[in-house]
Design an enzyme around this catalytic site. Structure first.
Site, mmCIF file in Angstrom:
data_model
loop_
_atom_site.group_PDB
_atom_site.id
_atom_site.type_symbol
_atom_site.label_atom_id
_atom_site.label_comp_id
_atom_site.label_asym_id
_atom_site.label_seq_id
_atom_site.Cartn_x
_atom_site.Cartn_y
_atom_site.Cartn_z
ATOM 1 N N CYS A 1 -15.839 93.359 45.918
ATOM 2 C CA CYS A 1 -15.806 94.711 46.087
ATOM 3 C C CYS A 1 -14.514 95.679 45.540
ATOM 4 O O CYS A 1 -13.796 95.056 45.745
ATOM 5 C CB CYS A 1 -15.921 95.135 47.659
ATOM 6 S SG CYS A 1 -15.879 96.648 48.290
ATOM 7 N N HIS B 1 -23.681 87.630 54.896
ATOM 8 C CA HIS B 1 -23.253 87.572 53.247
ATOM 9 C C HIS B 1 -21.703 87.183 53.619
ATOM 10 O O HIS B 1 -20.961 87.766 53.801
ATOM 11 C CB HIS B 1 -23.159 89.007 52.936
ATOM 12 C CG HIS B 1 -22.565 89.381 51.498
ATOM 13 N ND1 HIS B 1 -23.503 89.898 50.596
ATOM 14 C CD2 HIS B 1 -21.463 89.834 51.192
ATOM 15 C CE1 HIS B 1 -22.614 90.241 49.382
ATOM 16 N NE2 HIS B 1 -21.334 89.947 49.798
ATOM 17 N N ASN C 1 -18.557 85.770 45.556
ATOM 18 C CA ASN C 1 -19.621 85.429 46.705
ATOM 19 C C ASN C 1 -19.667 83.718 46.752
ATOM 20 O O ASN C 1 -19.294 83.014 45.739
ATOM 21 C CB ASN C 1 -20.867 85.775 46.266
ATOM 22 C CG ASN C 1 -20.760 87.618 46.463
ATOM 23 O OD1 ASN C 1 -20.904 87.861 47.698
ATOM 24 N ND2 ASN C 1 -20.877 88.158 45.322
ATOM 25 N N HIS D 1 -18.124 85.727 51.254
ATOM 26 C CA HIS D 1 -17.553 85.466 49.917
ATOM 27 C C HIS D 1 -16.490 84.263 50.046
ATOM 28 O O HIS D 1 -16.096 83.978 51.225
ATOM 29 C CB HIS D 1 -16.618 86.794 49.739
ATOM 30 C CG HIS D 1 -17.135 87.953 49.374
ATOM 31 N ND1 HIS D 1 -17.150 88.559 47.998
ATOM 32 C CD2 HIS D 1 -18.340 88.778 49.874
ATOM 33 C CE1 HIS D 1 -17.967 89.581 48.006
ATOM 34 N NE2 HIS D 1 -18.560 89.633 48.861
#
Length: 308
Positions: free
Chosen positions: A240, A207, A249, A209
């Site tokens: 976040c 994941h 993202n 960003h």
């Protein structure tokens, strides 16, 4: 062709840090549009108290809508045992828990130390088993695995040790998260190799960003090091709330274009995916949308395998 799974996280990670609350109907329309474009993995909600994240107050209804598609793999985030109970009751296929490697981020995000969060995750895995939901996959989302805006450097040794402890809980999958956009391509390769020695095939997803413009480069390195599932968000929405400076993202459209252009298959109809951005323009008129492919257009010679 090698298959890469794209997990669309915009409905959860993309919306959780916004001031505007997207309506439930618009969330359903987003799920419909993503499905129509060929996306078959979505992280659609977070089971947290509505007073903390009003953007997720309709989690149960959103999950129910996503489950109306029989071949859609539906994931929800749960930061504690109560959230896992609600996620399991809602019928999700996967529950992902945020386990921060940084003590500072862990306290801000879940009000627990990293080890306390591992203990909570163990209780979540036990609940899954005790309730007979053996088909539900429990995922450990190793947050701020590459660096933290609160703590600064995150030691690779700390990540590896915490991963060892996570594996003892009985989790099914491990995902490494660049929550604050600190990761660099060289670091990604080194980190994945180190964690792979510990987690083996359970190291499944990543994941990234795009805070510093490296989400695509980091995603490519992850694929080159054996990752076959990548998180991303339509138009790059995301961040976040408890990690200062953690902006959007990896952009789903740009990621799909890069992978398909390299001979990987995602099963996603890229022109149709780009068209779905219009839903965000209507539902979130004041939010900036990102993505190079949407702005520049697809090359004339590009042919999406999804349309072949």
């Amino acid at each position: 062709m090698k298959k890469i799974t794209i997990n669309e996280v915009g409905m959860r990670d993309g919306l959780q840090s916004l001031q505007r609350v997207m309506s439930t109907d618009d969330k359903k329309r987003w799920i419909d549009a993503a499905y129509a474009a060929g996306i078959r993995y979505m992280e659609v909600a977070s089971f947290v108290p509505a007073k903390l994240l009003p953007q997720m107050a309709d989690a149960g209804e959103v999950v129910a809508h996503a489950l109306s598609y029989p071949d859609l793999i539906v994931t929800a985030l749960a930061p504690n045992l109560r959230g896992a109970e609600n996620a399991l009751a809602a019928g999700v296929h996967r529950v992902i828990a945020p386990i921060s490697v940084s003590a500072a981020h862990s306290q801000a995000n879940v009000r627990r130390t990293p080890l306390e969060m591992v203990e909570e995750f163990a209780r979540m895995c036990e609940l899954r088993t005790r309730s007979g939901r053996h088909q539900v996959q429990m995922m450990a989302g190793m947050s701020v695995a590459f660096g933290c805006t609160r703590q600064g450097e995150v030691q690779l040794e700390d990540l590896c040790e915490l991963t060892r402890r996570v594996l003892e809980t009985g989790c099914d999958l491990v995902s490494l998260g660049d929550t604050t956009g600190y990761a660099t391509p060289g670091q990604v390769g080194e980190t994945l190799d180190a964690v792979r020695e510990i987690a083996g095939y359970k190291l499944h997803a990543a994941h990234f960003h795009d805070t510093r413009g490296l989400a695509l480069a980091n995603s490519l390195v992850a694929v080159q090091h054996g990752i076959r599932e990548l998180d991303s968000s339509l138009a790059g929405l995301g961040g976040c709330p408890f990690a200062p400076g953690a902006s959007g993202n990896a952009v789903t459209e740009d990621l799909v274009f890069m992978l398909e252009s390299m001979g990987f298959t995602t099963g996603i109809d890229l022109p149709r995916l780009i068209e779905s951005r219009s839903l965000l323009l209507q539902a979130l008129p004041d939010e900036p949308l990102y993505g190079y492919i949407a702005r520049a257009g697809l090359p004339k010679h590009f042919s999406s395998p999804a349309n072949a």
